[in-house]
Motif scaffolding. Structure first.
Motif, short mmCIF file in Angstrom:
data_model
loop_
_atom_site.label_atom_id
_atom_site.label_comp_id
_atom_site.label_asym_id
_atom_site.label_seq_id
_atom_site.Cartn_x
_atom_site.Cartn_y
_atom_site.Cartn_z
N ASN A 107 24.09 68.81 33.01
CA ASN A 107 24.41 69.90 33.96
C ASN A 107 23.24 70.20 34.89
OD1 ASN A 107 22.67 71.18 32.22
ND2 ASN A 107 23.88 73.04 32.01
N VAL A 151 19.00 77.18 30.96
CA VAL A 151 18.69 75.74 30.84
C VAL A 151 18.21 75.17 32.17
CG1 VAL A 151 19.74 73.49 30.42
CG2 VAL A 151 20.25 75.39 28.89
N SER A 168 12.17 59.63 28.49
CA SER A 168 12.94 60.02 27.30
C SER A 168 12.41 61.38 26.85
CB SER A 168 12.77 58.99 26.18
OG SER A 168 13.47 57.82 26.50
N PHE A 169 13.24 62.40 26.98
CA PHE A 169 12.76 63.78 26.75
C PHE A 169 13.01 64.21 25.31
CE2 PHE A 169 13.67 65.14 31.47
CZ PHE A 169 12.70 64.25 31.90
N PRO A 195 16.97 57.43 27.31
CA PRO A 195 17.67 56.90 26.14
C PRO A 195 18.90 56.07 26.51
CG PRO A 195 17.09 59.20 25.78
CD PRO A 195 16.77 58.90 27.22
N TYR A 206 23.67 80.78 29.65
CA TYR A 206 22.98 79.57 29.20
C TYR A 206 22.73 78.58 30.35
CZ TYR A 206 27.57 77.28 29.18
OH TYR A 206 28.79 76.76 29.54
N GLN A 215 17.99 66.42 37.45
CA GLN A 215 17.84 65.33 36.47
C GLN A 215 18.84 64.20 36.76
OE1 GLN A 215 17.87 66.77 32.42
NE2 GLN A 215 15.81 67.59 32.64
N MET A 228 29.75 72.05 27.46
CA MET A 228 30.64 73.01 26.81
C MET A 228 32.08 72.85 27.29
SD MET A 228 28.47 74.52 24.93
CE MET A 228 29.24 76.00 24.28
N LEU A 239 26.00 62.47 30.63
CA LEU A 239 26.45 63.76 31.20
C LEU A 239 25.32 64.77 31.13
CD1 LEU A 239 29.53 65.60 31.48
CD2 LEU A 239 27.96 66.74 29.90
N ASP A 291 26.71 59.87 26.44
CA ASP A 291 25.42 60.48 26.13
C ASP A 291 25.49 61.94 26.60
OD1 ASP A 291 22.81 61.52 26.36
OD2 ASP A 291 21.94 59.55 26.70
N HIS A 294 20.62 73.45 23.13
CA HIS A 294 20.73 74.30 24.33
C HIS A 294 22.11 74.97 24.43
CE1 HIS A 294 16.97 73.05 26.28
NE2 HIS A 294 17.27 71.78 26.00
N GLY A 316 27.85 67.70 34.81
CA GLY A 316 28.80 68.64 34.22
C GLY A 316 28.23 69.31 32.98
N ASP A 317 28.99 70.28 32.49
CA ASP A 317 28.58 71.14 31.38
C ASP A 317 29.17 70.61 30.08
OD1 ASP A 317 28.17 73.20 29.59
OD2 ASP A 317 29.01 74.77 30.88
N ILE A 342 20.93 63.61 22.06
CA ILE A 342 19.55 63.60 21.58
C ILE A 342 18.85 64.88 22.02
CG2 ILE A 342 17.33 62.39 21.63
CD1 ILE A 342 18.81 59.77 22.05
N GLU A 343 18.61 65.76 21.06
CA GLU A 343 17.87 67.01 21.29
C GLU A 343 18.42 67.82 22.46
OE1 GLU A 343 13.62 66.50 21.21
OE2 GLU A 343 13.71 65.13 19.51
N SER A 344 19.72 67.77 22.67
CA SER A 344 20.30 68.50 23.80
C SER A 344 21.21 69.64 23.36
CB SER A 344 21.06 67.55 24.72
OG SER A 344 22.07 66.86 24.00
C1 LIG Z 1 15.44 67.92 25.61
S1 LIG Z 1 16.43 67.30 26.91
C2 LIG Z 1 16.95 65.75 26.20
C3 LIG Z 1 17.46 64.81 27.26
C4 LIG Z 1 17.88 63.43 26.75
N1 LIG Z 1 18.86 63.54 25.68
C5 LIG Z 1 16.68 62.66 26.30
O1 LIG Z 1 16.49 62.53 25.08
O2 LIG Z 1 15.93 62.18 27.16
C6 LIG Z 1 17.93 68.29 26.85
C7 LIG Z 1 18.97 67.92 27.90
O3 LIG Z 1 20.18 68.64 27.67
C8 LIG Z 1 20.72 68.98 28.95
N2 LIG Z 1 21.64 70.11 28.81
C9 LIG Z 1 21.35 71.33 28.29
N3 LIG Z 1 22.44 72.12 28.34
C10 LIG Z 1 23.44 71.39 28.89
C11 LIG Z 1 24.81 71.65 29.17
N4 LIG Z 1 25.36 72.86 28.95
N5 LIG Z 1 25.56 70.66 29.70
C12 LIG Z 1 25.00 69.44 29.94
N6 LIG Z 1 23.71 69.14 29.70
C13 LIG Z 1 22.93 70.10 29.17
C14 LIG Z 1 19.49 69.33 29.76
O4 LIG Z 1 19.74 69.37 31.14
C15 LIG Z 1 18.57 68.20 29.32
O5 LIG Z 1 18.81 67.06 30.09
#
Ligand SMILES: C[S@@+](CC[C@H](N)C(=O)[O-])C[C@H]1O[C@@H](n2cnc3c(N)ncnc32)[C@H](O)[C@@H]1O
Length: 266
Positions: free
Chosen positions: A129, A49, A67-68, A112, A45, A133, A158, A127, A104, A180, A155-156, A175-177
């Motif tokens: 990974n 990602v 804001s993604f 955000p 993963y 970004q 998980m 936070l 966050d 992943h 960092g991760d 938010i929408e993260s």
């Molecule tokens: C769709 S973007 C949303 C970013 C932010 N929440 C926003 O709304 O602007 C998804 C985010 O999740 C992060 N992400 C995905 N997997 C991750 C992980 N294992 N650990 C930390 N961040 C992670 C990505 O790097 C990305 O920044």
């Protein structure tokens, strides 16, 4: 807690490789894209990602905003106003109060976090990974003069409890993260650990509704398209979100399906 020092980026060999190999994680022939491919994406993963975001981040910033995420949209509403409203709505639902310490999870380039820090007068740790970004987030936050209030950790999600002590945050949002994540149960479990007892977790989650039918080839193709075009190891049903929240001991106080309540788009 770990803090990051980050320089402006030129893709290193690992990043170049990740970007070039990104689409190899999916088989272009849907019929061949089997459980083994899904397992491979889940296991790798981080590469899935980061391969996606190393390539997509600047385009997102240029063509969307810092804001993604998606949002609801009132007729006549400005685009960035709608995104901010979506962030304020989450902060208000979570009852964030001045001075709270907030995490966050998967913070993107910090759009955000900066918005919510100003709106709710809270201190935020973002936070992420994705190294690139994080470098953008730090830069934007300094430009906004918010570096005292919004900090970043690379960092991760998980492994949140490797970076933060248990019971550290008054509130956590994502938010929408977390779509992943290779497992919702693991990431929510990590969030629960770093959240203080009684603290609130607010999440905008992606998932497949009950109308998605795994036996329908068109539905399966749509899920694969969402994965490959968004860096998602595996699209999963929303009911798994509820199961995972329940399994790690969260009580659901409020839930709404934003896809079921579309706005009146002009
Ligand atoms: C769709 S973007 C949303 C970013 C932010 N929440 C926003 O709304 O602007 C998804 C985010 O999740 C992060 N992400 C995905 N997997 C991750 C992980 N294992 N650990 C930390 N961040 C992670 C990505 O790097 C990305 O920044």
């Amino acid at each position: 807690m770990m803090s990051s020092s980050v320089s402006e980026i030129t893709p290193d060999g690992r990043q170049q490789g990740r970007m070039q190999k990104y689409t190899d994680f999916w088989d272009t022939d849907l019929a061949q894209d089997d459980q083994q491919h899904t397992e491979n994406r889940r296991e790798n993963y981080t590469d899935v990602v980061n391969g996606y975001y190393d390539a997509a981040t600047l385009l997102y910033e240029y063509a969307w905003s810092s804001s993604f995420h998606f949002s609801r949209f009132y007729k006549g509403e400005g685009f960035t106003a709608a995104l901010a409203r979506h962030e304020h709505y989450l902060a208000a639902q979570m009852n964030l109060r001045p001075g709270m310490r907030v995490l966050d999870v998967g913070c993107g380039v910090g759009g955000p976090a900066r918005q919510i820090a100003r709106f709710a007068d809270v201190n935020i740790v973002g936070l992420n990974n994705n190294h690139y970004q994080i470098s953008r987030a730090i830069k934007h936050t300094q430009n906004a003069g918010l570096e005292g209030q919004v900090k970043y950790v690379e960092g991760d999600f998980m492994k949140l409890s490797e970076y933060f002590d248990e019971n550290t945050f008054d509130a956590v949002y994502a938010i929408e993260s977390t779509i992943h994540a290779p497992s919702w149960e693991t990431v929510y479990g990590e969030i629960k650990k770093v959240l203080k007892p009684g603290g609130v977790f607010g999440v905008y989650e992606w998932g497949l509704t009950d109308r998605w039918n795994p036996d329908n080839p068109e539905h399966r193709a749509l899920a694969r398209q969402m994965e490959i075009s968004n860096g998602i190891p595996e699209m999963r049903p929303l009911r798994d979100v509820r199961k995972a929240l329940d399994a790690v001991g969260f009580e659901v106080l409020h839930e709404e399906d934003l896809a079921e309540r579309p706005d009146d788009i002009p």
